[in-house]
Write a protein that holds these residues in place. Structure first.
Motif, PDB file in Angstrom:
ATOM      1  N   GLU A 178      10.414   3.539  -3.060  1.00 14.80           N
ATOM      2  CA  GLU A 178       9.506   3.322  -1.934  1.00 14.80           C
ATOM      3  C   GLU A 178       8.384   2.361  -2.320  1.00 14.80           C
ATOM      4  N   GLU A 180       9.732  -1.103  -2.169  1.00 17.13           N
ATOM      5  CA  GLU A 180       9.831  -1.505  -0.766  1.00 17.13           C
ATOM      6  C   GLU A 180       8.484  -1.962  -0.231  1.00 17.13           C
ATOM      7  N   ARG A 238      14.783  -6.175   3.674  1.00 13.54           N
ATOM      8  CA  ARG A 238      14.298  -5.968   2.317  1.00 13.54           C
ATOM      9  C   ARG A 238      15.224  -5.004   1.585  1.00 13.54           C
TER      10      ARG A 238
END
Length: 287
Positions: free
Chosen positions: A207, A210, A231
Motif C-alpha cells: 500500500e 501504491e 499503477r
C-alpha cells in the motif's frame, strides 16, 4: 532548429532489423510532427575502399528515403553517412536529437543475441532517449507477432529519479489515444525499510508503494487528463513484468541510472534485462 523540432534519428545498415526500426521511426516522427534524419554509419575501410563505401552508403540511404516517402510522403527527411563506429557516431548525434531509433540487431548480430552490442552501447550513453525496436517481424520464426495494444508501459522507481521516465511515458501515452499508461514499480521489504516504510507488514508495504506512485504522478495526472493511468506495484524485480508486458505494449519505457556513461555502464539491471529480453519496442530515457 529549436529544441522543439530536433529530429528523430533512425539508424540503418541494410539489415531487416534496421528497416523495421526505420518504419517505427517514421511513424513516431509523424506522430510527434518532427523531421526525420536517416543515418548510415560507414565502417572504417582500408586504403582505396572509401569511395566504394561512400557509394554503397549513398545507395542504402536512397533506398531508405524511398521507403520513407512511401510510408509518409509529407515527412521532412534528410540523410547522413558519417565515418565512425556506429555507437560512437549515434551518441555524438544524440546531442542534437529528440530521439534515436535503432534496430535490435544489425548485420553483424548473432541470432543467439536478442540485442546487439551497438544498440546497447547507444542506449547506455546517448544524450537523448533511445528506442530499441523489436516487433517480432524479423525474428526468423513462423509464429505471428503478438497483437500490439496502444498501452505504454513504464518501469519507475518510487522517487524523484523517475521524473524523466514519467515525463516521456505520459507524453507517449497522450500521443496514443485509446491506450493506457501502466506504471510498474518493483518493491521489496528491504526497499520499504530504506524508504522509511513498513518493516514487517508486506500488505502495508504494498500500500505504501501504491501511495508513492500516486504521489509521483499527481501533477502529471492533471497535465494529461486524457491518459488513463494504471499503477502496478510489483513485489520483487519489475523486470519480469516489464518483459511480459512488452510483448503487446506500444512502447515500454525504462530509465538509465546516473553515472557510468563514460564507461558504457548507464543501464540499471532492470533496464538492461528489459532492453535485452523485451518482445517489443523499448525506450531508454537518460535521467
Amino acid at each position: 532548429m529549436t529544441t522543439d523540432d530536433l529530429p528523430v534519428i533512425a539508424a540503418v545498415d541494410g539489415s531487416a532489423h534496421s528497416w523495421e526500426a526505420l518504419d517505427w521511426a517514421v511513424d513516431e516522427a509523424v506522430r510527434r510532427r518532427l523531421p526525420l534524419l536517416v543515418v548510415h554509419v560507414r565502417p572504417r575501410a582500408g586504403h582505396g575502399e572509401e569511395e566504394k563505401g561512400l557509394r554503397e552508403a549513398g545507395e542504402l540511404l536512397a533506398q531508405a528515403v524511398l521507403r520513407v516517402s512511401g510510408r509518409a510522403p509529407e515527412l521532412p527527411v534528410s540523410t547522413l553517412a558519417p565515418l565512425d563506429f556506429p555507437s560512437a557516431a549515434l551518441v555524438s548525434l544524440s546531442r542534437d536529437a529528440s530521439l534515436v531509433v535503432v534496430g535490435s540487431r544489425g548485420l553483424g548480430g548473432f541470432r543467439s543475441l536478442m540485442t546487439g552490442s551497438d544498440s546497447l552501447a547507444t542506449a547506455s550513453m546517448a544524450r537523448c532517449p533511445v528506442v530499441v525496436v523489436r516487433t517480432g517481424r524479423t525474428d526468423g520464426s513462423d509464429a505471428e507477432p503478438a497483437a500490439t495494444s496502444l498501452d505504454v508501459v513504464a518501469g519507475v522507481a518510487a522517487d524523484e529519479s523517475s521524473g524523466a521516465v514519467l515525463d516521456f511515458a505520459f507524453e507517449a501515452a497522450a500521443a496514443r489515444p485509446g491506450g493506457r499508461l501502466r506504471l510498474v514499480h518493483g518493491w521489496t521489504m528491504f526497499s520499504s525499510i530504506l524508504s522509511g516504510g513498513p518493516v514487517f507488514d508486506s500488505e502495508a508495504a504494498a500500500e505504501s508503494a501504491e501511495r508513492a506512485l500516486a504521489e509521483l504522478t499527481a501533477g502529471r495526472d492533471e497535465k494529461y487528463p486524457s491518459v488513463e493511468v494504471v499503477r502496478e506495484p510489483v513485489r520483487g524485480s519489475a523486470s519480469r513484468t516489464l518483459v511480459t508486458a512488452s510483448a503487446t505494449a506500444a512502447l515500454t519505457v525504462v530509465g538509465r541510472r546516473r553515472g557510468g556513461e563514460s564507461l558504457g555502464l548507464g543501464l540499471s539491471p532492470v533496464a538492461q534485462t528489459t532492453v535485452t529480453h523485451a518482445l517489443g519496442p523499448v525506450v531508454v530515457v537518460p535521467s
